[in-house]
Design an enzyme around this catalytic site. Structure first.
Site: not given
Length: 313
Positions: A41, A43, A166, A192, A196, A225
């Site tokens: 799914s 990207i 990100s 997160y 990253k 997304t």
């Protein structure tokens, strides 16, 4: 940050893309082999589809078999490319990754690895191995898969590794002392972002040690997304009309994977909209001393070896 936050939305893509050279990605990559994680799914799927369109052999690495079968069918139907292979692997499970990589190395060649699988879990959850889930997927999983496949990539001409990061990482300074987020209040968004940042450091470190592979890390901007919808529902509701499409989010991944322009730039850079951009904000105290970055590599190496099966076969 970067070109201002507005640059991360659809309008930012539209203005950046005026300067793209379409010929960069109008290439035939048949005979080259690409592996995309999290490819069922968002990207990952958009990237796999664009590579398939250009004739590449694409290995989809996905966690959910049913959804992966559907994605594979869609890619084959839309592109007419039959060279699409499916591998069911949970990137948060280090033993599974090692096992998969060993098998893959014996059966396939690999020119380009695209580390796209990621997760943002908003509460502190542990995997069956007792690892914090975001770290296990985003950092350790990326580390193990890449490390395990480097020998395969080393054999090929024009080998590349691209990691989907990100812009959130810009607010985080590398913190090696609490990789599993066990201290203090747990904030999924910040965890997160920290993961990253770790991916950016990994990319820079690998670029130094593996000179004949081209490494890059990129920010897709804010795209519509399933991951954004599920892990950031409030942000999604507020911003959904301004988000990039999945294909726009994937554009720079595809450019880094197929164009000859990308590899004319140094290895180890951070990209947004086909441009290399700084990995730190002006005046932000997010820089780390080299020994911290080396420590990250040592800790991940040590941890990853714990999950490597020593049994033959």
């Amino acid at each position: 940050f970067l070109t201002g936050v507005s640059g991360l939305f659809r309008s930012g893509y539209e203005s950046a893309s005026k300067h793209f050279n379409p010929a960069d990605v109008e290439v035939n990559v048949s005979g080259r082999s690409f592996l995309v994680t999290g490819a069922n799914s968002g990207i990952g799927k958009a990237t796999a589809k664009e590579i398939a369109r250009r004739g590449g052999t694409v290995h989809l690495v996905c966690r959910n078999k049913e959804r992966a079968e559907v994605a594979k069918g869609e890619i084959v139907t839309e592109t007419g490319n039959e060279n699409i292979f499916l591998h069911i692997v949970d990137i948060s499970n280090p033993k599974e990754i090692w096992k998969f990589a060993e098998k893959f190395k014996n059966e396939h060649k690999l020119n380009v690895l695209i580390n796209n699988a990621g997760c943002m879990v908003n509460s502190r959850e542990l995997t069956e191995d007792g690892l914090e889930k975001n770290f296990a997927t985003n950092t350790l999983g990326t580390y193990i898969l890449t490390t395990a496949l480097l020998p395969l990539l080393e054999k090929e001409a024009d080998a590349r590794v691209i990691t989907v990061s990100s812009g959130g990482m810009l607010v985080q300074k590398l913190n090696v002392s609490d990789l599993q987020s066990g201290n203090g209040t747990f904030d999924g968004t910040m965890v997160y972002a920290q993961n990253k940042r770790q991916q950016v450091v990994l990319t820079e470190q690998w670029a130094k040690t593996h000179r004949n592979i081209h490494f890059s890390v990129m920010h897709p901007g804010w795209a519509d997304t399933p991951a954004v919808r599920s892990s950031m529902p409030d942000f999604y509701q507020k911003m959904k009309n301004t988000l990039r499409t999945e294909a726009q989010g994937a554009d720079t991944v595809v450019w880094l994977a197929v164009s000859s322009e990308a590899t004319k730039l140094p290895s180890g850079l951070f990209f947004q909209d086909r441009q290399s951009v700084p990995t730190h904000l002006p005046l932000a105290s997010t820089h780390s001393p080299p020994e911290e970055e080396e420590k990250l590599m040592e800790v991940l190496e040590e941890l990853s070896q714990k999950f490597k099966s020593t049994s033959p076969g």
